[in-house]
Write a protein that holds these residues in place. Structure first.
Motif, PDB file in Angstrom:
ATOM      1  N   HIS A 215      -4.078  -1.996 -19.061  1.00  0.00           N
ATOM      2  CA  HIS A 215      -2.986  -2.905 -19.408  1.00  0.00           C
ATOM      3  C   HIS A 215      -2.207  -3.414 -18.190  1.00  0.00           C
ATOM      4  CE1 HIS A 215      -3.370  -2.214 -23.723  1.00  0.00           C
ATOM      5  NE2 HIS A 215      -3.535  -0.936 -23.455  1.00  0.00           N
ATOM      6  N   PHE A 216      -2.536  -2.919 -16.998  1.00  0.00           N
ATOM      7  CA  PHE A 216      -1.772  -3.316 -15.813  1.00  0.00           C
ATOM      8  C   PHE A 216      -2.512  -4.415 -15.060  1.00  0.00           C
ATOM      9  CE2 PHE A 216       0.259  -1.950 -11.577  1.00  0.00           C
ATOM     10  CZ  PHE A 216       1.291  -2.849 -11.763  1.00  0.00           C
ATOM     11  N   GLU A 217      -2.284  -5.650 -15.494  1.00  0.00           N
ATOM     12  CA  GLU A 217      -2.901  -6.812 -14.861  1.00  0.00           C
ATOM     13  C   GLU A 217      -2.033  -7.289 -13.706  1.00  0.00           C
ATOM     14  OE1 GLU A 217      -4.961 -10.477 -16.882  1.00  0.00           O
ATOM     15  OE2 GLU A 217      -2.838 -10.939 -16.597  1.00  0.00           O
ATOM     16  N   VAL A 218      -2.639  -7.496 -12.539  1.00  0.00           N
ATOM     17  CA  VAL A 218      -1.904  -7.925 -11.353  1.00  0.00           C
ATOM     18  C   VAL A 218      -2.631  -9.083 -10.694  1.00  0.00           C
ATOM     19  CG1 VAL A 218      -0.975  -5.604 -10.980  1.00  0.00           C
ATOM     20  CG2 VAL A 218      -3.090  -6.286  -9.823  1.00  0.00           C
ATOM     21  N   GLY A 219      -1.929  -9.754  -9.801  1.00  0.00           N
ATOM     22  CA  GLY A 219      -2.512 -10.857  -9.061  1.00  0.00           C
ATOM     23  C   GLY A 219      -3.219 -10.394  -7.805  1.00  0.00           C
ATOM     24  N   PRO A 220      -3.937 -11.301  -7.139  1.00  0.00           N
ATOM     25  CA  PRO A 220      -4.691 -10.936  -5.930  1.00  0.00           C
ATOM     26  C   PRO A 220      -3.801 -10.441  -4.799  1.00  0.00           C
ATOM     27  CG  PRO A 220      -4.651 -13.326  -6.253  1.00  0.00           C
ATOM     28  CD  PRO A 220      -4.121 -12.720  -7.500  1.00  0.00           C
ATOM     29  N   GLU A 221      -2.536 -10.878  -4.792  1.00  0.00           N
ATOM     30  CA  GLU A 221      -1.641 -10.422  -3.722  1.00  0.00           C
ATOM     31  C   GLU A 221      -1.338  -8.934  -3.822  1.00  0.00           C
ATOM     32  OE1 GLU A 221       0.957 -11.168  -7.195  1.00  0.00           O
ATOM     33  OE2 GLU A 221      -0.792 -12.179  -6.320  1.00  0.00           O
ATOM     34  N   VAL A 222      -1.347  -8.403  -5.037  1.00  0.00           N
ATOM     35  CA  VAL A 222      -1.112  -6.973  -5.212  1.00  0.00           C
ATOM     36  C   VAL A 222      -2.308  -6.181  -4.684  1.00  0.00           C
ATOM     37  CG1 VAL A 222      -0.737  -5.131  -6.898  1.00  0.00           C
ATOM     38  CG2 VAL A 222       0.390  -7.348  -7.179  1.00  0.00           C
ATOM     39  N   ARG A 223      -3.496  -6.607  -5.042  1.00  0.00           N
ATOM     40  CA  ARG A 223      -4.691  -5.931  -4.519  1.00  0.00           C
ATOM     41  C   ARG A 223      -4.726  -5.999  -3.000  1.00  0.00           C
ATOM     42  NH1 ARG A 223     -10.022  -7.073  -3.091  1.00  0.00           N
ATOM     43  NH2 ARG A 223     -11.535  -5.459  -3.712  1.00  0.00           N
ATOM     44  N   GLU A 224      -4.395  -7.153  -2.444  1.00  0.00           N
ATOM     45  CA  GLU A 224      -4.436  -7.310  -0.994  1.00  0.00           C
ATOM     46  C   GLU A 224      -3.423  -6.405  -0.301  1.00  0.00           C
ATOM     47  OE1 GLU A 224      -5.476  -8.316   2.761  1.00  0.00           O
ATOM     48  OE2 GLU A 224      -6.577  -8.652   0.897  1.00  0.00           O
ATOM     49  N   ALA A 225      -2.269  -6.170  -0.957  1.00  0.00           N
ATOM     50  CA  ALA A 225      -1.246  -5.297  -0.370  1.00  0.00           C
ATOM     51  C   ALA A 225      -1.788  -3.894  -0.131  1.00  0.00           C
ATOM     52  CB  ALA A 225      -0.024  -5.230  -1.290  1.00  0.00           C
ATOM     53  N   PHE A 226      -2.740  -3.470  -0.937  1.00  0.00           N
ATOM     54  CA  PHE A 226      -3.331  -2.144  -0.779  1.00  0.00           C
ATOM     55  C   PHE A 226      -4.627  -2.185   0.017  1.00  0.00           C
ATOM     56  CE2 PHE A 226      -0.623  -1.677  -4.495  1.00  0.00           C
ATOM     57  CZ  PHE A 226      -0.005  -0.454  -4.254  1.00  0.00           C
ATOM     58  N   VAL A 227      -5.517  -3.083  -0.362  1.00  0.00           N
ATOM     59  CA  VAL A 227      -6.835  -3.126   0.262  1.00  0.00           C
ATOM     60  C   VAL A 227      -6.748  -3.593   1.709  1.00  0.00           C
ATOM     61  CG1 VAL A 227      -9.144  -4.131   0.115  1.00  0.00           C
ATOM     62  CG2 VAL A 227      -7.943  -3.446  -1.959  1.00  0.00           C
ATOM     63  N   GLY A 228      -5.769  -4.469   2.000  1.00  0.00           N
ATOM     64  CA  GLY A 228      -5.615  -4.925   3.370  1.00  0.00           C
ATOM     65  C   GLY A 228      -5.268  -3.799   4.326  1.00  0.00           C
ATOM     66  N   ALA A 229      -4.568  -2.777   3.812  1.00  0.00           N
ATOM     67  CA  ALA A 229      -4.204  -1.631   4.637  1.00  0.00           C
ATOM     68  C   ALA A 229      -5.251  -0.529   4.577  1.00  0.00           C
ATOM     69  CB  ALA A 229      -2.854  -1.076   4.191  1.00  0.00           C
ATOM     70  N   ARG A 230      -5.861  -0.364   3.384  1.00  0.00           N
ATOM     71  CA  ARG A 230      -6.855   0.693   3.187  1.00  0.00           C
ATOM     72  C   ARG A 230      -7.976   0.140   2.312  1.00  0.00           C
ATOM     73  NH1 ARG A 230      -3.599   6.372   2.346  1.00  0.00           N
ATOM     74  NH2 ARG A 230      -1.990   6.023   3.915  1.00  0.00           N
ATOM     75  N   PRO A 231      -9.100  -0.221   2.898  1.00  0.00           N
ATOM     76  CA  PRO A 231     -10.183  -0.805   2.113  1.00  0.00           C
ATOM     77  C   PRO A 231     -10.623   0.062   0.942  1.00  0.00           C
ATOM     78  CG  PRO A 231     -10.587  -1.126   4.453  1.00  0.00           C
ATOM     79  CD  PRO A 231      -9.398  -0.216   4.350  1.00  0.00           C
ATOM     80  N   GLU A 232     -10.517   1.388   1.080  1.00  0.00           N
ATOM     81  CA  GLU A 232     -10.948   2.275   0.003  1.00  0.00           C
ATOM     82  C   GLU A 232     -10.113   2.116  -1.261  1.00  0.00           C
ATOM     83  OE1 GLU A 232      -8.438   4.916   2.841  1.00  0.00           O
ATOM     84  OE2 GLU A 232      -9.691   3.115   2.911  1.00  0.00           O
ATOM     85  N   ALA A 233      -8.944   1.472  -1.154  1.00  0.00           N
ATOM     86  CA  ALA A 233      -8.107   1.229  -2.330  1.00  0.00           C
ATOM     87  C   ALA A 233      -8.760   0.245  -3.292  1.00  0.00           C
ATOM     88  CB  ALA A 233      -6.736   0.701  -1.908  1.00  0.00           C
ATOM     89  N   GLY A 234      -9.796  -0.449  -2.846  1.00  0.00           N
ATOM     90  CA  GLY A 234     -10.488  -1.385  -3.713  1.00  0.00           C
ATOM     91  C   GLY A 234     -11.045  -0.726  -4.967  1.00  0.00           C
ATOM     92  N   ALA A 235     -11.331   0.569  -4.884  1.00  0.00           N
ATOM     93  CA  ALA A 235     -11.870   1.289  -6.035  1.00  0.00           C
ATOM     94  C   ALA A 235     -10.857   1.418  -7.161  1.00  0.00           C
ATOM     95  CB  ALA A 235     -12.348   2.671  -5.605  1.00  0.00           C
ATOM     96  N   ALA A 236      -9.567   1.200  -6.871  1.00  0.00           N
ATOM     97  CA  ALA A 236      -8.513   1.311  -7.877  1.00  0.00           C
ATOM     98  C   ALA A 236      -8.271  -0.009  -8.612  1.00  0.00           C
ATOM     99  CB  ALA A 236      -7.215   1.783  -7.227  1.00  0.00           C
ATOM    100  N   PHE A 237      -9.074  -1.027  -8.334  1.00  0.00           N
ATOM    101  CA  PHE A 237      -8.915  -2.339  -8.968  1.00  0.00           C
ATOM    102  C   PHE A 237     -10.229  -2.761  -9.618  1.00  0.00           C
ATOM    103  CE2 PHE A 237      -5.754  -2.086  -5.667  1.00  0.00           C
ATOM    104  CZ  PHE A 237      -4.623  -2.669  -6.224  1.00  0.00           C
ATOM    105  N   ALA A 238     -10.131  -3.199 -10.880  1.00  0.00           N
ATOM    106  CA  ALA A 238     -11.290  -3.729 -11.588  1.00  0.00           C
ATOM    107  C   ALA A 238     -11.065  -5.212 -11.845  1.00  0.00           C
ATOM    108  CB  ALA A 238     -11.485  -2.990 -12.918  1.00  0.00           C
ATOM    109  N   PRO A 239     -12.106  -6.031 -11.748  1.00  0.00           N
ATOM    110  CA  PRO A 239     -11.939  -7.473 -11.989  1.00  0.00           C
ATOM    111  C   PRO A 239     -11.396  -7.756 -13.381  1.00  0.00           C
ATOM    112  CG  PRO A 239     -14.074  -7.005 -11.008  1.00  0.00           C
ATOM    113  CD  PRO A 239     -13.492  -5.686 -11.394  1.00  0.00           C
ATOM    114  N   GLY A 240     -10.465  -8.697 -13.459  1.00  0.00           N
ATOM    115  CA  GLY A 240      -9.883  -9.108 -14.732  1.00  0.00           C
ATOM    116  C   GLY A 240     -10.178 -10.568 -15.007  1.00  0.00           C
ATOM    117  N   ARG A 241      -9.253 -11.234 -15.660  1.00  0.00           N
ATOM    118  CA  ARG A 241      -9.432 -12.650 -16.000  1.00  0.00           C
ATOM    119  C   ARG A 241      -9.169 -13.526 -14.783  1.00  0.00           C
ATOM    120  NH1 ARG A 241      -5.045 -13.490 -20.429  1.00  0.00           N
ATOM    121  NH2 ARG A 241      -3.863 -12.396 -18.803  1.00  0.00           N
ATOM    122  N   GLY A 242     -10.070 -14.454 -14.521  1.00  0.00           N
ATOM    123  CA  GLY A 242      -9.866 -15.371 -13.401  1.00  0.00           C
ATOM    124  C   GLY A 242      -9.713 -14.620 -12.094  1.00  0.00           C
TER     125      GLY A 242
END
Length: 246
Positions: free
Chosen positions: A163-190
């Motif tokens: 239920h926690f849908e976020v924009g690309p800027e939120v993912r970038e805030a984590f993944v930009g600092a730690r690439p391994e954080a990408g595992a905590a994000f699943a693709p959503g709509r658009g």
């Protein structure tokens, strides 16, 4: 107020450490704030919030008023023993003194409780995505008198990844600092992503050296009976996560 009003931390904390999160059950607030709203920053009747806080103190036999904070989604940590009167702008409280009640309020953000394995130190942190990205968990750990290997954490109820849908800027805030954080994000709509606050918190804690992490997995959005959720209902109450030591 019965036992159903609380989620007690399921972790191997030493004797004398008390840790829990409230639910929305057992209070006097009405309408969208029904019933145990503990948030003074809501549009609820202040008298009802005060009554709910009094009911909480009585039900738990708290040694003193919790060190309530004015949470701002940052990474400031205060000594909870010094909190009196007006709530300070901070997102975590910590203490090594007995009888000091550390507290944070949430309605989708992740509450994280900490204690030392000898019971000498406790803390509570408010960790939404902004706080996590800003380093509120690491800032809290830096206040501990013992190394992270001597500490443990408990994750309370927060909005789940479904239920926690976020924009690309939120993912970038984590993944930009730690690439391994990408595992905590699943693709959503658009261009949207489904973010896992629990996974992000565990990643940040592990990076700081704290590996004993308990709790997690409950979704505030999905359980309207027990939990407030700001994403589900913008006009809603707040639950509290509390920790103190004898």
């Amino acid at each position: 107020m019965n036992a159903a009003a609380f989620l007690h931390a399921d972790w191997p904390a030493p004797a004398g450490v008390h840790a829990l999160q409230t639910t929305r059950l057992g209070g006097v607030s009405a309408g969208p704030y029904a019933s145990l709203n503990l948030g003074s920053n809501t549009a609820d009747d202040p008298a009802r919030v005060a009554s709910n806080r009094a009911r909480l103190r009585a039900a738990l036999a708290l040694p003193r008023e919790p060190a309530w904070l004015r949470q701002v989604h940052g990474c400031t940590v205060v000594d909870a023993a010094t909190v009196a009167g007006e709530a300070p702008a901070a997102d975590a409280g910590q203490s090594g003194l007995p009888g000091v009640v550390c507290a944070v309020l949430t309605a989708d953000c992740l509450p994280v409780l900490f204690c030392a394995d000898d019971g000498s130190w406790v803390a509570a942190a408010h960790a939404g995505w902004r706080g996590l990205a800003a380093g509120v968990l690491e800032a809290t750990l830096r206040c501990a008198p013992l190394p992270p290997a001597r500490l443990m954490a408990w994750l309370g109820a927060a909005i789940g990844p479904g239920h926690f849908e976020v924009g690309p800027e939120v993912r970038e805030a984590f993944v930009g600092a730690r690439p391994e954080a990408g595992a905590a994000f699943a693709p959503g709509r658009g261009d949207r992503w489904q973010a896992d606050l629990y996974a992000l918190a565990r990643l940040r804690l592990a990076g700081a050296g704290l590996l004993r992490v308990h709790g997690g997995g409950l979704c505030t959005y999905a359980d309207a009976v027990r939990f407030y959720s700001f994403r589900r209902e913008p006009h809603t109450g707040r639950m509290a996560a509390l920790i103190w030591r004898d």
